[in-house]
Design an enzyme around this catalytic site. Structure first.
Site, short mmCIF file in Angstrom:
data_model
loop_
_atom_site.label_atom_id
_atom_site.label_comp_id
_atom_site.label_asym_id
_atom_site.label_seq_id
_atom_site.Cartn_x
_atom_site.Cartn_y
_atom_site.Cartn_z
N GLY A 62 0.81 -1.22 0.00
CA GLY A 62 0.00 0.00 0.00
C GLY A 62 0.84 1.25 0.00
CD GLU B 14 -2.10 -6.52 3.03
OE1 GLU B 14 -1.60 -5.55 2.46
OE2 GLU B 14 -3.30 -6.56 3.35
C1 5RP Z 1 -3.63 -3.72 1.06
C2 5RP Z 1 -3.98 -3.19 2.39
C3 5RP Z 1 -3.39 -1.86 2.76
O1 5RP Z 1 -2.63 -2.01 3.89
C4 5RP Z 1 -4.50 -0.90 3.02
O2 5RP Z 1 -5.32 -0.86 1.85
C5 5RP Z 1 -4.00 0.49 3.36
O3 5RP Z 1 -3.40 1.05 2.24
P1 5RP Z 1 -2.79 2.49 2.22
O4 5RP Z 1 -1.58 2.47 3.10
O5 5RP Z 1 -2.48 2.71 0.75
O6 5RP Z 1 -3.84 3.46 2.72
O7 5RP Z 1 -4.65 -3.78 3.18
O8 5RP Z 1 -4.27 -4.95 0.82
#
Ligand code: 5RP
Length: 222
Positions: A26, A103
């Protein structure tokens, strides 16, 4: 001020020499990975375990040596990742980037799970953000019906009018719930639906949260 950058870079300070580090996915952890790349050039030794193909590519760009999530490793010292929502008990919704399965696997294996979440991510109750649920493509329309039985509206994630495919070759339903009152029960029960691989609820997994307060001071809570 770029909140994501400040907290993302701060998280890199938790990585000590010789550690094996779970690298999340992300736009927030992007800054952690970049910082780790710089620290590596300055002499820090570390190995990364990537939670997605996207992160794998980014880590390689920064020269971070990677190990597989396999028998190559006994344990992961720390996993660092972002979140889409964080409730008052530190339960999370994750999977906005489509990497929730890897994750969760990597965060569960880590001795410590650090979440970097800018102030927009904090909520009283989870559920404003549609809950991502990864499903196998076989019979996905049937799986959608089972998901809807939990009182949500499941929307197949698409990219250019075709189903978005995860790194595991699966689909994602983004499930809008009016409110998620019992995250632990929901996490468990959704995963009992045949065809569901996992869902984006991360319940009681977080060890440390890094964020910013309203004065833009970094807050680290354990
Ligand atoms: C990816 C995720 C990310 O951690 C989540 O979407 C947060 O993303 P960002 O740091 O871009 O706000 O779960 O699968």
């Amino acid at each position: 001020m770029n909140e994501k950058r400040v907290i993302g870079e701060k998280a890199a300070e938790f990585v000590k020499d010789g550690m094996i580090v779970g690298l999340g996915t992300g736009s927030t952890v992007f800054y952690t990975i970049a910082k780790l790349g710089q620290l590596l050039r300055d002499g820090l030794s570390l190995k990364g375990v990537a939670t997605s193909v996207q992160t794998e590519k980014l880590a390689r760009q920064w020269g971070i040596p990677l190990v597989g999530y396999s028998s190559e490793i006994d344990e992961i010292d720390v996993a660092i990742d972002g979140a889409d929502e964080v409730d008052s008990e530190w339960n999370l919704i994750k999977g906005g980037g489509g990497a929730l399965v890897r994750e969760k696997m990597i965060a569960k294996t880590a001795k410590a799970f650090i979440v970097i979440a800018d102030s927009s991510k904090f909520v009283g109750k989870l559920g404003n953000f549609p809950l991502p649920v990864e499903v196998v493509p076989f019979g996905y329309e049937m799986t959608r019906k089972h998901l809807a039985g939990f009182g949500c509206e499941p929307k197949l994630r698409e990219i250019y009018d075709t189903p978005f495919k995860t790194d595991n070759g699966n689909y994602i339903f983004d499930c809008s719930f009016p409110e998620i009152l019992e995250p632990a029960a929901l996490e468990r029960d959704l995963n009992l639906i045949p065809g569901v691989v996992d869902n984006g609820l991360f319940v009681k997994m977080v060890d440390t949260i890094i964020t910013l307060d309203s004065n833009r001071n970094i807050i680290i809570t354990r």
